[in-house]
Scaffold this motif. Structure first.
Motif, PDB file in Angstrom:
ATOM      1  N   LEU A 197       0.824  -1.205   0.000  1.00 50.51           N
ATOM      2  CA  LEU A 197       0.000   0.000   0.000  1.00 50.51           C
ATOM      3  C   LEU A 197       0.864   1.263   0.000  1.00 50.51           C
ATOM      4  N   THR A 198       0.300   2.324  -0.542  1.00 50.24           N
ATOM      5  CA  THR A 198       0.960   3.626  -0.445  1.00 50.24           C
ATOM      6  C   THR A 198       0.823   4.118   0.997  1.00 50.24           C
ATOM      7  N   PRO A 199       1.634   5.085   1.406  1.00 55.26           N
ATOM      8  CA  PRO A 199       1.482   5.619   2.762  1.00 55.26           C
ATOM      9  C   PRO A 199       0.065   6.127   3.039  1.00 55.26           C
ATOM     10  N   GLU A 200      -0.553   6.759   2.052  1.00 58.79           N
ATOM     11  CA  GLU A 200      -1.915   7.264   2.230  1.00 58.79           C
ATOM     12  C   GLU A 200      -2.907   6.117   2.432  1.00 58.79           C
ATOM     13  N   GLN A 201      -2.758   5.073   1.639  1.00 58.47           N
ATOM     14  CA  GLN A 201      -3.639   3.916   1.776  1.00 58.47           C
ATOM     15  C   GLN A 201      -3.441   3.241   3.127  1.00 58.47           C
ATOM     16  N   LEU A 202      -2.203   3.171   3.571  1.00 62.20           N
ATOM     17  CA  LEU A 202      -1.903   2.566   4.860  1.00 62.20           C
ATOM     18  C   LEU A 202      -2.562   3.338   6.001  1.00 62.20           C
ATOM     19  N   ARG A 203      -2.581   4.661   5.918  1.00 58.56           N
ATOM     20  CA  ARG A 203      -3.243   5.484   6.942  1.00 58.56           C
ATOM     21  C   ARG A 203      -4.745   5.234   6.939  1.00 58.56           C
ATOM     22  N   ILE A 204      -5.325   5.032   5.768  1.00 55.59           N
ATOM     23  CA  ILE A 204      -6.760   4.726   5.679  1.00 55.59           C
ATOM     24  C   ILE A 204      -7.044   3.391   6.360  1.00 55.59           C
ATOM     25  N   VAL A 205      -6.228   2.382   6.082  1.00 52.03           N
ATOM     26  CA  VAL A 205      -6.398   1.070   6.709  1.00 52.03           C
ATOM     27  C   VAL A 205      -6.261   1.201   8.227  1.00 52.03           C
ATOM     28  N   GLU A 206      -5.293   1.982   8.660  1.00 47.38           N
ATOM     29  CA  GLU A 206      -5.109   2.198  10.096  1.00 47.38           C
ATOM     30  C   GLU A 206      -6.356   2.833  10.717  1.00 47.38           C
ATOM     31  N   ASN A 207      -6.935   3.812  10.023  1.00 48.57           N
ATOM     32  CA  ASN A 207      -8.151   4.456  10.521  1.00 48.57           C
ATOM     33  C   ASN A 207      -9.322   3.477  10.584  1.00 48.57           C
ATOM     34  N   VAL A 208      -9.428   2.618   9.585  1.00 49.86           N
ATOM     35  CA  VAL A 208     -10.492   1.605   9.584  1.00 49.86           C
ATOM     36  C   VAL A 208     -10.313   0.664  10.772  1.00 49.86           C
ATOM     37  N   ILE A 209      -9.089   0.237  11.029  1.00 42.02           N
ATOM     38  CA  ILE A 209      -8.816  -0.648  12.163  1.00 42.02           C
ATOM     39  C   ILE A 209      -9.152   0.052  13.475  1.00 42.02           C
ATOM     40  N   ASP A 210      -8.734   1.306  13.601  1.00 44.27           N
ATOM     41  CA  ASP A 210      -9.046   2.061  14.820  1.00 44.27           C
ATOM     42  C   ASP A 210     -10.553   2.168  15.035  1.00 44.27           C
ATOM     43  N   GLU A 211     -11.278   2.450  13.960  1.00 42.59           N
ATOM     44  CA  GLU A 211     -12.740   2.568  14.073  1.00 42.59           C
ATOM     45  C   GLU A 211     -13.367   1.228  14.444  1.00 42.59           C
TER      46      GLU A 211
END
Length: 111
Positions: free
Chosen positions: A89-103
């Motif tokens: 994943l790109t860094p931006e995509q990785l941050r999105i995945v991280e946000n999904v996991i946090d949620e």
């Protein structure tokens, strides 16, 4: 004997659920794992025990650990598989995945 049958059925249920989650037919899973469609069908139905090499083939084709198929437990190998997927994943995509996991953690921990 009943415990063995139950375990085989549970393993079969995990195989079926993961296959469907991946959007694969039994035929597609068989091809991906270099197995026969009949083998996949029997494994999903819990009709017979698998040899270790076949368990490894099916777990690899499904992108999960053999431990997960056998017990339903997430082990380090499952986390490494996810980690490998995230590396692409790109860094931006990785941050999105991280946000999904946090949620998800917030939702699951508040129930």
């Amino acid at each position: 004997m009943a415990d063995t049958e139950l375990s085989l059925i549970e393993i079969g249920n995990r195989i079926t659920a993961r296959r469907k989650q991946m959007g694969l037919t039994q035929e597609a899973l068989a091809e991906k794992g270099d197995m026969t469609t009949q083998f996949v069908s029997y494994a999903e139905a819990g009709k017979r025990a698998m040899r270790p090499e076949n368990l490894l083939k099916i777990s690899s084709a499904l992108g999960v650990s053999a431990d997960y198929l056998l017990t339903g437990d997430i082990v380090d190998k499952d986390l490494l598989i996810l980690s490998d997927k995230m590396r692409s994943l790109t860094p931006e995509q990785l941050r999105i995945v991280e946000n999904v996991i946090d949620e998800c953690n917030r939702l699951f921990n508040n129930t």
